[in-house]
Design a protein around this motif. Structure first.
Motif, PDB file in Angstrom:
ATOM      1  N   HIS A 266      35.662  29.584  68.890  1.00 39.33           N
ATOM      2  CA  HIS A 266      34.996  29.195  67.765  1.00 39.33           C
ATOM      3  C   HIS A 266      35.945  28.715  66.701  1.00 39.33           C
ATOM      4  N   THR A 271      32.986  24.497  69.516  1.00 39.68           N
ATOM      5  CA  THR A 271      31.998  25.283  70.051  1.00 39.68           C
ATOM      6  C   THR A 271      30.639  25.589  68.976  1.00 39.68           C
ATOM      7  N   ASP A 273      27.216  28.262  69.165  1.00 33.97           N
ATOM      8  CA  ASP A 273      26.047  29.200  69.734  1.00 33.97           C
ATOM      9  C   ASP A 273      24.763  28.530  69.296  1.00 33.97           C
ATOM     10  N   GLU A 322      27.029  34.085  78.840  1.00 34.99           N
ATOM     11  CA  GLU A 322      26.595  33.682  77.357  1.00 34.99           C
ATOM     12  C   GLU A 322      25.959  32.384  77.493  1.00 34.99           C
ATOM     13  N   TRP A 324      24.129  30.931  75.692  1.00 39.90           N
ATOM     14  CA  TRP A 324      23.926  30.369  74.083  1.00 39.90           C
ATOM     15  C   TRP A 324      25.260  29.668  74.162  1.00 39.90           C
ATOM     16  N   HIS A 325      26.337  30.199  74.392  1.00 44.57           N
ATOM     17  CA  HIS A 325      27.880  29.458  73.935  1.00 44.57           C
ATOM     18  C   HIS A 325      28.216  28.179  74.650  1.00 44.57           C
TER      19      HIS A 325
HETATM   20 ZN    ZN Z   1      30.065  31.910  70.882  1.00 44.17          ZN
END
Ligand code: ZN
Length: 354
Positions: A266, A271, A273, A322, A324-325
């Motif tokens: 991040h 990046t 999410d 993850e 979502w990432h």
């Molecule tokens: Zn993330």
């Protein structure tokens, strides 16, 4: 004119004559030497032809390749690009492999060129700007945009990455961003967020923000309901977050779902999410089974994004699944990574053999 003056003039004139004589004899001997060197007239002609043939070759060596190139690519086109970079002043090795030195030179050039985004990728825009420099013999000073530094070992198993602007930079538990790195080109992408406050985490680097907008736009056309939840996070913010997780869960546990400062993607600004109303805008593995999560799995690479921490690759990435990432790496790398079901770690290891 006195006798003394006459003698002076005579000496002076003699000296001049002697000098002239010396020059003439030097010239004569040069001619003789040249004739001895070159030998017959036929050989002379052969040599002249050879010189004429060499010239177009030099021009060809300095042509800019038309293909899009990036870290890990190899071959003739990379060699051509490296020759141009060397010609304009970069002290890099002509290795035919788009290695970290080449990524640095391209990134430094992009950071020095007003209209370019710093990515480390050799794309059409970068080619046109390099062409301008080459055609006009513009001189630039390598390192003014980004100083060349070697990776620095900061503890037993972590190095500091040397080029944080590289969109293919590997950021993980072994490769940390410098503590003082904050991208210079952060913007807020024009997409939906589940909150209204103007928080720093809305930001991404321009290159990633543009791609995210395009992806959200296309998802909208398919009636999907994507929301952006969390993008850029500074080193200091990550420091506070990680410390809080450690005090609640212990360091070992915290390290599986959060990152130490410097080790979070991040901080790179590459990046985001993402989430959806179906999972109440949370960052949970169930998101991977929603329509939005499935669509991202199948389409994110078309916009240059990868699902950075896939299921079943925890041993390689060091993080749990993850869905979502999303991490921006550019369309070329994202397509290969997602189609082959590999991670960024595996992709770079294979390409750079390190
Ligand atoms: Zn993330």
């Amino acid at each position: 004119m006195s006798y003394k003056q006459a003698v002076h003039i005579l000496i002076f004139t003699s000296l001049l004559l002697m000098l002239a004589a010396c020059n003439t004899s030097n010239n004569n001997s040069s001619v003789i030497e040249n004739m001895n060197d070159t030998g017959t007239e036929n050989e002379n002609e052969v040599k002249e032809e050879a010189v004429e043939e060499e010239e177009p070759e030099i021009v060809k060596e300095l042509s800019l390749p038309s293909d899009v190139l990036q870290k890990g690519d190899q071959g003739q086109s990379v060699d051509e690009l490296q020759n141009v970079l060397i010609h304009i002043g970069y002290e890099i090795t002509d290795s035919s492999l788009y290695d970290n030195e080449t990524v640095w030179a391209i990134t430094d050039f992009q950071l020095q060129t007003e209209n370019l985004l710093a990515t480390g990728l050799y794309d059409e825009e970068t080619r046109l700007e390099l062409e301008t420099v080459l055609d006009n013999e513009i001189s630039l000073t390598p390192g003014v945009g980004l100083a060349f530094v070697e990776e620095e070992q900061i503890d037993e198993d972590t190095k500091t990455i040397s080029n944080p602007y590289d969109v293919l930079a590997l950021i993980n538990k072994q490769h940390a961003l410098p503590a003082d790195y904050e991208p210079i080109d952060l913007v807020v992408p024009d997409v939906r967020f589940p909150f209204v406050e103007d928080l720093p985490k809305k930001q991404m680097r321009k290159v990633a923000a543009d791609a995210l907008e395009k992806m959200f736009g296309d998802a909208d056309l398919e009636s999907l309901d994507l929301f952006a939840q969390s993008g850029f996070r500074s080193y200091e913010r990550q420091d506070v977050l990680f410390a809080a997780y450690v005090s609640n869960h212990g360091e070992e546990q915290a390290n599986t779902f959060s990152a130490k400062p410097g080790e979070s993607e991040h901080q790179s600004g590459l990046t985001m999410d993402v989430t959806s109303p179906q999972v109440n805008y949370a960052l949970v593995t169930e998101f991977g089974e929603t329509e939005e999560g499935i669509w991202l799995q199948e389409n994110a690479h078309k916009y240059g994004f990868i699902i950075r921490y896939p299921e079943g690759k925890e041993d390689i990435t060091g993080y749990q699944y993850e869905p979502w990432h999303l991490r921006y790496v550019g369309i070329k790398a994202a397509t290969e990574i997602m189609e082959r079901g590999i991670t960024l770690e595996e992709y770079l290891e294979e390409k750079l053999n390190k």
